[in-house]
Design a protein around this motif. Sequence first.
Motif, PDB file in Angstrom:
ATOM      1  N   GLY A  34       0.746  -1.367   0.081  1.00 34.41           N
ATOM      2  CA  GLY A  34       0.055  -0.015  -0.087  1.00 34.41           C
ATOM      3  C   GLY A  34       0.754   1.292  -0.042  1.00 34.41           C
ATOM      4  N   HIS A  35       2.186   0.993  -0.236  1.00 30.32           N
ATOM      5  CA  HIS A  35       2.916   2.402  -0.360  1.00 30.32           C
ATOM      6  C   HIS A  35       4.051   2.191  -1.237  1.00 30.32           C
ATOM      7  CE1 HIS A  35       5.925   0.580   2.491  1.00 30.32           C
ATOM      8  NE2 HIS A  35       4.713   0.511   3.135  1.00 30.32           N
ATOM      9  N   VAL A  36       4.654   3.360  -1.775  1.00 27.34           N
ATOM     10  CA  VAL A  36       5.925   3.429  -2.634  1.00 27.34           C
ATOM     11  C   VAL A  36       6.544   4.211  -1.941  1.00 27.34           C
ATOM     12  CG1 VAL A  36       4.978   2.246  -4.669  1.00 27.34           C
ATOM     13  CG2 VAL A  36       4.790   4.578  -4.121  1.00 27.34           C
ATOM     14  N   SER A  37       8.240   4.215  -2.008  1.00 28.57           N
ATOM     15  CA  SER A  37       8.838   5.142  -1.732  1.00 28.57           C
ATOM     16  C   SER A  37      10.476   5.036  -2.031  1.00 28.57           C
ATOM     17  CB  SER A  37       9.159   4.827   0.114  1.00 28.57           C
ATOM     18  OG  SER A  37       9.587   3.787   0.437  1.00 28.57           O
ATOM     19  N   ALA A  38      10.997   6.155  -2.119  1.00 24.60           N
ATOM     20  CA  ALA A  38      12.457   6.116  -2.736  1.00 24.60           C
ATOM     21  C   ALA A  38      13.097   7.075  -1.821  1.00 24.60           C
ATOM     22  CB  ALA A  38      12.555   6.520  -4.011  1.00 24.60           C
ATOM     23  N   ALA A  39      14.407   6.958  -1.620  1.00 23.53           N
ATOM     24  CA  ALA A  39      15.229   7.652  -0.891  1.00 23.53           C
ATOM     25  C   ALA A  39      16.779   7.645  -1.352  1.00 23.53           C
ATOM     26  CB  ALA A  39      15.169   7.842   0.698  1.00 23.53           C
ATOM     27  N   ASN A  40      17.161   7.424  -2.305  1.00 23.53           N
ATOM     28  CA  ASN A  40      18.451   7.356  -3.007  1.00 23.53           C
ATOM     29  C   ASN A  40      19.157   5.936  -2.534  1.00 23.53           C
ATOM     30  OD1 ASN A  40      18.294  10.550  -1.971  1.00 23.53           O
ATOM     31  ND2 ASN A  40      18.189  10.126  -3.992  1.00 23.53           N
ATOM     32  N   ASN A  41      18.158   4.939  -2.117  1.00 24.44           N
ATOM     33  CA  ASN A  41      18.872   3.639  -1.683  1.00 24.44           C
ATOM     34  C   ASN A  41      18.940   2.946  -2.790  1.00 24.44           C
ATOM     35  OD1 ASN A  41      15.924   4.067  -1.274  1.00 24.44           O
ATOM     36  ND2 ASN A  41      15.957   2.011  -1.128  1.00 24.44           N
ATOM     37  N   LYS A  42      19.293   1.636  -2.570  1.00 20.93           N
ATOM     38  CA  LYS A  42      19.509   0.693  -3.636  1.00 20.93           C
ATOM     39  C   LYS A  42      18.119   0.308  -4.141  1.00 20.93           C
ATOM     40  CE  LYS A  42      20.130  -3.720  -2.280  1.00 20.93           C
ATOM     41  NZ  LYS A  42      20.790  -5.092  -2.092  1.00 20.93           N
ATOM     42  N   THR A  43      18.333   0.315  -5.677  1.00 19.91           N
ATOM     43  CA  THR A  43      17.012   0.370  -6.306  1.00 19.91           C
ATOM     44  C   THR A  43      16.381  -1.328  -6.333  1.00 19.91           C
ATOM     45  OG1 THR A  43      18.049   2.019  -7.752  1.00 19.91           O
ATOM     46  CG2 THR A  43      15.970   0.818  -8.661  1.00 19.91           C
ATOM     47  N   VAL A  44      17.215  -2.256  -6.838  1.00 21.11           N
ATOM     48  CA  VAL A  44      16.708  -3.652  -6.854  1.00 21.11           C
ATOM     49  C   VAL A  44      17.799  -4.545  -6.233  1.00 21.11           C
ATOM     50  CG1 VAL A  44      15.144  -3.224  -8.960  1.00 21.11           C
ATOM     51  CG2 VAL A  44      17.566  -3.346  -9.198  1.00 21.11           C
ATOM     52  N   ASP A  45      17.507  -5.856  -6.156  1.00 16.62           N
ATOM     53  CA  ASP A  45      18.469  -6.592  -5.727  1.00 16.62           C
ATOM     54  C   ASP A  45      18.979  -7.208  -6.780  1.00 16.62           C
ATOM     55  OD1 ASP A  45      16.792  -8.646  -6.851  1.00 16.62           O
ATOM     56  OD2 ASP A  45      15.936  -9.196  -5.029  1.00 16.62           O
ATOM     57  N   SER A  46      20.039  -8.302  -6.430  1.00 18.23           N
ATOM     58  CA  SER A  46      20.842  -8.949  -7.393  1.00 18.23           C
ATOM     59  C   SER A  46      20.228  -9.699  -8.676  1.00 18.23           C
ATOM     60  CB  SER A  46      22.009  -9.926  -6.844  1.00 18.23           C
ATOM     61  OG  SER A  46      21.249 -10.728  -6.108  1.00 18.23           O
ATOM     62  N   THR A  47      18.874  -9.818  -8.684  1.00 20.66           N
ATOM     63  CA  THR A  47      18.190 -10.649  -9.699  1.00 20.66           C
ATOM     64  C   THR A  47      18.393  -9.693 -10.966  1.00 20.66           C
ATOM     65  OG1 THR A  47      16.223  -9.774  -9.015  1.00 20.66           O
ATOM     66  CG2 THR A  47      16.833 -12.054  -8.011  1.00 20.66           C
ATOM     67  N   PHE A  48      18.194  -8.249 -10.851  1.00 18.27           N
ATOM     68  CA  PHE A  48      18.349  -7.424 -12.021  1.00 18.27           C
ATOM     69  C   PHE A  48      19.523  -7.659 -12.654  1.00 18.27           C
ATOM     70  CE2 PHE A  48      18.774  -3.001 -13.852  1.00 18.27           C
ATOM     71  CZ  PHE A  48      17.810  -3.311 -14.653  1.00 18.27           C
ATOM     72  N   GLY A  49      19.276  -7.829 -14.061  1.00 14.76           N
ATOM     73  CA  GLY A  49      20.401  -8.397 -14.967  1.00 14.76           C
ATOM     74  C   GLY A  49      21.707  -7.179 -15.336  1.00 14.76           C
ATOM     75  N   HIS A  50      21.443  -6.106 -14.883  1.00 17.23           N
ATOM     76  CA  HIS A  50      22.416  -5.107 -15.306  1.00 17.23           C
ATOM     77  C   HIS A  50      23.105  -4.076 -13.803  1.00 17.23           C
ATOM     78  CE1 HIS A  50      21.282  -5.501 -19.333  1.00 17.23           C
ATOM     79  NE2 HIS A  50      20.042  -5.696 -18.836  1.00 17.23           N
ATOM     80  N   TYR A  51      24.368  -4.097 -14.088  1.00 17.08           N
ATOM     81  CA  TYR A  51      24.905  -2.962 -12.855  1.00 17.08           C
ATOM     82  C   TYR A  51      24.245  -1.584 -13.147  1.00 17.08           C
ATOM     83  CZ  TYR A  51      28.513  -0.177 -10.696  1.00 17.08           C
ATOM     84  OH  TYR A  51      29.228   0.558  -9.992  1.00 17.08           O
ATOM     85  N   ILE A  52      23.793  -1.218 -11.882  1.00 13.02           N
ATOM     86  CA  ILE A  52      23.242   0.197 -11.765  1.00 13.02           C
ATOM     87  C   ILE A  52      24.266   0.982 -11.233  1.00 13.02           C
ATOM     88  CG2 ILE A  52      21.409   1.556 -10.779  1.00 13.02           C
ATOM     89  CD1 ILE A  52      19.601  -0.596 -10.932  1.00 13.02           C
ATOM     90  N   SER A  53      24.935   0.704 -10.177  1.00 15.64           N
ATOM     91  CA  SER A  53      25.664   1.706  -9.383  1.00 15.64           C
ATOM     92  C   SER A  53      26.231   0.836  -8.264  1.00 15.64           C
ATOM     93  CB  SER A  53      25.019   2.886  -8.734  1.00 15.64           C
ATOM     94  OG  SER A  53      25.926   3.706  -8.114  1.00 15.64           O
ATOM     95  N   GLN A  54      27.294   1.522  -7.564  1.00 13.90           N
ATOM     96  CA  GLN A  54      27.837   0.793  -6.149  1.00 13.90           C
ATOM     97  C   GLN A  54      27.631   1.788  -5.219  1.00 13.90           C
ATOM     98  OE1 GLN A  54      29.220  -2.412  -6.398  1.00 13.90           O
ATOM     99  NE2 GLN A  54      29.088  -2.553  -4.389  1.00 13.90           N
TER     100      GLN A  54
END
Length: 804
Positions: A493-513
């Motif tokens: 029931g909510h969504v949020s973002a605060a510059n934290n890690k976007t997704v876990d290691s199942t995402f197939g591309h490197y986003i950032s460290q």
Amino acid sequence: MRLFKNIILGIIVFILLAIITSYFFIQNISEKALPDYNENIVLNELTDEVEVFRDEFAVPHVYAKNETDLYKATGYLMAQDRLWQMDLMRRATYGRLSEIFGKDMIKTDQLLRSLRIPEQSFKIISQMDVKVINVMEAFSSGVNQFIAENIGNLPPEFTILGYDPENWEPVHSVNIVGYMGWDLKMGWNSEIMLYKIAEKVNTGMLNELIPDLNKQKTTIVPDYIKTIKMELVSDLIDQNSKLKELGLEVLNASNSWAVSGEKSTTGKPIFANDMHLGLFAPGVFYQIHQVIEGELNVTGVAFPGSPIVVSGHNDSIAWGMTNIMADAIDFYVETINPENPYEYKLDGKWEKMEVRVEKIKTKNGEIVEKEQKYTHRGPIISEFKDFDDKAISMRWVGNVFSPEYSHEYTAIYYLNRASNWTDFRNAVKTFISLNQNIVYADANGNIGLQACASIPIRTGNGININPGDTSLYDWKGIVPFDELPYSYNPECGHVSAANNKTVDSTFGHYISQWFYPPYRIDRIRELLEEKDKLSVDDFKKMHIDQKSKHVEKMLNDMIEIISTTKSLNKNEKIALEQLETWDKVLSKTSVAASIFETFYLKMIKNTMKDELGKDLFEKYFSIRLLVMNGFENIWMNDSSAWYDNIKTKKAETRADIIIESFKDAVKELEKMQGNNIDDWEWGKIHQLILEHPMGKVKLLDKIFELNTDAYPVGGSFHTISPYSNKSFNDHYVVGYGPSQRHVYNTANWDESFSVIPTGISGIPASPYYCDQTKLYVNVEYHSDFVSRDKIEEDAKYKMKFVLE
């Protein structure tokens, strides 16, 4: 005697006349650009009248019959309020700051020109939607009519610096987005620093400075993911520091969240956004409400020089942005032909560099020539990075060498007109270079979040500086939009973002460290789960929240170890008692907050400065995001080699450094505030001053009142309310924080609220220059009406743009 008296009288009269003349001269410079917000204005080539209502904060509500008239009026209004700020940003995008500020800006101009932002902008315009081009042209026309009509009554900065603005062109608005994309870069301030630290410490110690993302469990899109990186910078620059002083380095962090109708007391979604950018005067954003009757009703904030609302809401949807922290920049060590410095090796062949000679004009008219080289990846930036013995090139998504063109203006144009989730996603597909998580809520009860980013498809982890003699590490494109993470109506029931890690290691591309540690996002979600249903007032309270999950993580260990020492003096014992009874809230009246924050700085210095040395440590310490991620790992490792002081014979432990740092913190606070601990309140040493780009010149500040007073504030980089500085070298000087706060009620848009740190006007003599500052520091708001009847009722000023 009579002659002597007459001479004295004459001198006195002369002095008085000089004072009076100077007063009126200065007053004229200060106030000649102040507009009459009730005066009707003839605007050339209008097709119909445009009405403008301004509220008690002079925020414009613009009512037009068609797009061309709306954006032409917007151009005039924005120039009326923010012309010099617009011109300053324009000059930055062209690398023309030396023309008005002098030789000190030459190297900065060279860096900015190496980015070739205008070149990329023209390519973007060549592919731009014709509707958006028409918007840009109308906006430029409005700006230019203001300049032409007011060339003798310009803001004071033009008179002080001795120049007039040039005409505005559509490319200038596109340039601003390109510059913002550069300012959001990840990697420029990181990879090179790690490269330099690697020369000082062993591999194990170096690896501790790189975040272990597997330990960061909180993700923005919980059921999706990929690992992350960040690079570490060197003294970057001096050039970036100069941009920061001018208020041109702005983008940093953000919070955004929304709850569904099931978690809302209104039965419909509630939405909040606060983008954490540079804090200065005039502010980063311009508030505006734009209406085309029957077609468009959008309110929010725009960048000065940009005609379209970048974050806000219309009749159907609300949206806000947070930095995704994507690593969209890479560096390459090039192999230079020893027989020809203008050739570099690639896949066994010598390739020719592109060479440009930049002619940089200074304030005194002198022309300085600077040679700039480019490989197929981008500019050679070694000179800016303090690597005189190596040729290092840079690839980033916003440069002219990129085959991928971002179309942010097209995206936000259609975002302003979106009515549902499908429209929203279709609009933001081309929102590439700014790398944002965009949070969404609509009046039909839906919430969501979409990652919009230029994530390179690359070989390697993105942290290392790559060998340039092979094409192996060249980018192979960017991750398609349809593969980017998103969330729509999640079960929680909510969504949020605060510059934290976007997704876990199942995402197939490197986003950032290099994401922000999850302190803010964990606290946001803790508060979102605290009640079954939340109200608009609850969202306002979240904006003011200064309780720290970072403190929660460190405090017990601190207290336990400090309590073991028997060598505490009187003030040290009192300081320990403050920590033991602390509620972990960094309020401006908290003494414990001052002790903790000062301890944290001392702990990092005492842990790392001996290995890095004074000069390298100061450069490292200036990169807050890098430091806090690295020290997070060190703190969690009781046996880290970093704790041992290599300059002593003793092998220091973590406990030794904690006790030493606590004692150093108490000494520092005694030195700053005296021996009375009651005087150590956080707000007494942690203060916000909104500075004008020319406000460091004390005489100018005194005459023209460019800077605000000092305001005590609480919070820190690890709290939801995050007053802080980008560099730990200036930790007590607040330079970053919310650039706006919005709380939107989708059940009744008129019950929405907003505030900015400064005011609508960029003219220091205006009553609307920083008239929202007190509201802002007290975390209060003003109403954000969109219904015409309420706007007219609330209006303090009314004017019209009329036909010739």
